[in-house]
Design an enzyme around this catalytic site. Structure first.
Site, mmCIF file in Angstrom:
data_model
loop_
_atom_site.group_PDB
_atom_site.id
_atom_site.type_symbol
_atom_site.label_atom_id
_atom_site.label_comp_id
_atom_site.label_asym_id
_atom_site.label_seq_id
_atom_site.Cartn_x
_atom_site.Cartn_y
_atom_site.Cartn_z
ATOM 1 N N THR A 132 -4.206 -15.769 -0.252
ATOM 2 C CA THR A 132 -5.339 -15.237 -0.601
ATOM 3 C C THR A 132 -5.911 -15.661 -2.016
ATOM 4 O OG1 THR A 132 -4.321 -13.211 -1.329
ATOM 5 C CG2 THR A 132 -5.587 -13.181 0.676
ATOM 6 N N HIS A 158 1.226 -13.631 -7.894
ATOM 7 C CA HIS A 158 1.021 -12.656 -9.067
ATOM 8 C C HIS A 158 2.338 -11.858 -8.832
ATOM 9 C CE1 HIS A 158 0.010 -9.409 -6.066
ATOM 10 N NE2 HIS A 158 -1.098 -10.139 -5.779
ATOM 11 N N HIS A 172 4.222 -10.245 -6.188
ATOM 12 C CA HIS A 172 5.123 -10.901 -5.200
ATOM 13 C C HIS A 172 6.202 -11.229 -5.556
ATOM 14 C CE1 HIS A 172 0.761 -12.913 -4.359
ATOM 15 N NE2 HIS A 172 1.268 -12.273 -3.052
ATOM 16 N N LYS A 211 -3.991 -1.250 3.553
ATOM 17 C CA LYS A 211 -5.165 -1.575 3.150
ATOM 18 C C LYS A 211 -6.265 -0.561 3.707
ATOM 19 C CE LYS A 211 -4.183 -5.837 1.711
ATOM 20 N NZ LYS A 211 -2.670 -5.793 2.035
ATOM 21 N N ARG A 241 -10.315 -7.326 4.896
ATOM 22 C CA ARG A 241 -10.498 -8.276 3.798
ATOM 23 C C ARG A 241 -11.480 -9.619 4.306
ATOM 24 N NH1 ARG A 241 -4.867 -10.968 3.993
ATOM 25 N NH2 ARG A 241 -4.485 -9.013 2.752
ATOM 26 N N GLN A 267 2.092 -11.683 13.435
ATOM 27 C CA GLN A 267 3.137 -11.832 12.691
ATOM 28 C C GLN A 267 4.331 -11.652 13.568
ATOM 29 O OE1 GLN A 267 3.152 -9.241 9.286
ATOM 30 N NE2 GLN A 267 5.408 -9.102 9.049
ATOM 31 N N ASP A 283 6.295 -1.711 3.524
ATOM 32 C CA ASP A 283 5.130 -1.465 4.288
ATOM 33 C C ASP A 283 5.138 -2.493 5.225
ATOM 34 O OD1 ASP A 283 4.827 -3.711 2.436
ATOM 35 O OD2 ASP A 283 2.598 -3.462 2.335
ATOM 36 N N LYS A 318 0.169 1.905 -10.457
ATOM 37 C CA LYS A 318 0.307 0.566 -9.471
ATOM 38 C C LYS A 318 0.973 -0.569 -10.542
ATOM 39 C CE LYS A 318 -1.757 -2.054 -6.218
ATOM 40 N NZ LYS A 318 -2.665 -2.647 -4.952
ATOM 41 N N LYS A 358 -0.477 -4.257 -12.125
ATOM 42 C CA LYS A 358 -2.177 -4.217 -12.389
ATOM 43 C C LYS A 358 -2.369 -4.011 -13.976
ATOM 44 C CE LYS A 358 -4.000 -4.837 -8.426
ATOM 45 N NZ LYS A 358 -5.266 -5.721 -7.940
ATOM 46 N N THR A 359 -3.164 -4.512 -14.567
ATOM 47 C CA THR A 359 -3.848 -4.117 -15.938
ATOM 48 C C THR A 359 -5.287 -3.894 -16.029
ATOM 49 O OG1 THR A 359 -4.340 -6.258 -16.765
ATOM 50 C CG2 THR A 359 -1.965 -5.518 -17.073
#
Length: 430
Positions: free
Chosen positions: A38, A43, A46, A80, A84, A176, A197, A232, A235-236
């Protein structure tokens, strides 16, 4: 080195199918993990998956990194609450190139070793597969009842998502699953790994293989990474922490790891570094004896910054941190590139002044009182300068009426004023 044992002590093992450990002990195994294309950068969300592939290769097995070019066009409903945006083929190709470049820092793609890593893209085998062929050759093997029983589907159908679940997303687990079947048949891949997940999607693939050709394959998942306070991970306030320095500077990247809590540092140093069990235990004992020294955080930040960026970037990040927190020197300040300078002083008060005024020279007292409100009055500034409490670009200001010109600018654009030990102000010439 035993792969499962390695994951177990690192806290990176959530679930695995019976027989997985025996298979890994018996032969060199090919396994894959899927990555969503995506963006053109990975990030730190991953990074756990990347480290699993890295350990897998170090243990003598063959890793495949699958870029979900086809599945990325659809979107995985797991975890989700909304569908998306779909990506174009051109964007996917661009993103894939960026991701391969980053993965090459962690995995050996280029050697002649029998377990060299490979990058595969499911768009390559899905793009010419007609819907009718897919429905006939794949869809008939998995019942709707089986697909409906998956948690990722049940959550979306039980009203947790406002818009329910589209048919497109519902078919994701079949797509998948077909990836696993394709890699089993073409690459001898017997193991799929991923976050916890993904268990439902992975087991659908194993079931599809069993029903189509009787093959036996396995699954292994790692826990989803969280913060000790339940927040989480990765994330910032300003968003994701990216591996690409264009999106997250090495300084900000380093600061993220340096500022994790003690509890998180104890877990993260096992998950996100290649340090041995003995090294981690010694560092943890040292940290617990003197938590205020933040030994774990410093070592974690060092290891991950060097691994993702470079030793040079790590040293620059440490120097930049010293400028803000430990003093630093004017030489170190002048070496900062603009992006790092702005990262270091993000959040400090900023003022804009006229570049033309600086070109002809301005007295410091006029600049820092009238043009930029660093000091409330000229008297206050004069007193602080006399007491040695004012610095310009990390050098003590010796005269309150010193003339400042464009020659004093950092990066030909900035002045850094320091009042006392902790108060910084960034002046921007425009």
């Amino acid at each position: 080195m035993n792969f499962v044992e390695e994951l177990r002590w690192r806290g990176m093992l959530h679930d695995m199918m019976p027989g997985t450990e025996e298979l890994l002990a018996k032969e060199q195994v090919t396994a894959y993990i899927g990555f969503d294309p995506t963006a053109d950068s990975l990030h730190i969300g991953h990074l756990c998956s990347v480290m699993i592939l890295r350990h897998f290769q170090r243990c003598g097995h063959k890793p495949l990194a699958l870029i979900g070019g086809a599945t990325g066009m659809i979107g995985d409903p797991s975890g989700k609450s909304a569908e998306r945006n779909l990506l174009t083929e051109e964007t996917l190709r661009h993103n894939m190139e960026g991701m391969k470049k980053q993965l090459s820092k962690f995995l050996d793609f280029d050697s002649d070793a029998p377990n060299h890593a490979e990058l595969v893209n499911n768009y390559d085998w899905m793009k010419d597969y007609s819907f009718l062929d897919f429905a006939r050759e794949v869809g008939k093997h998995i019942t709707v009842n089986y697909m409906m029983a998956k948690d990722s589907v049940k959550k979306r159908l039980n009203g947790e998502a406002r818009d329910g679940l589209s048919f497109t997303e519902f078919t994701y687990q079949l797509l998948q699953g077909y990836d696993f079947l394709h890699l089993y048949e073409t690459k001898g891949c017997k193991l799929q790994m991923g976050g916890s997940d993904q268990w439902g999607n992975i087991t659908t693939g194993a079931e599809l293989i069993r029903r189509t050709n009787g093959g036996e394959v396995y699954a292994l998942t790692c826990p989803l990474i969280t913060k000790a306070d339940g927040g989480k991970f990765g994330k910032t306030e300003s968003g994701n922490i990216w591996l690409d320095p264009r999106y997250t500077s090495p300084y900000k990247f380093y600061q993220f790891w340096l500022n994790v809590s003690d509890e998180d540092a104890k877990r993260y140093i096992k998950i996100f570094t290649a340090l041995s069990k003995e090294e981690v235990e010694a560092l943890t004992a040292e940290h617990e004896a003197a938590p205020h020294l933040r030994v774990l955080q410093k070592r974690l930040a060092k290891e991950v910054t060097i691994m993702v960026h470079s030793e040079e970037d790590f040293n620059a990040a440490v120097e930049a941190s010293n400028i803000l927190f430990g003093g630093g020197t004017s030489e170190a300040l002048k070496k900062l590139d603009e992006q790092t300078l702005l990262s270091v002083f993000e959040g400090v008060p900023q003022f804009e002044v006229s570049r033309d005024a600086l070109a002809s020279g301005v007295k410091a007292v006029d600049l820092f009182v009238e043009n930029a409100a660093v000091f409330a009055s000229k008297g206050e500034m004069r007193k602080l300068v006399q007491g040695g409490g004012v610095s310009l670009n990390k050098e003590k200001l010796t005269a309150f009426d010193q003339v400042i010109t464009t020659a004093d600018l950092l990066d030909d654009k900035y002045l850094l004023v320091q009042r006392g030990k902790k108060n910084y102000y960034l002046i921007i010439a425009k």
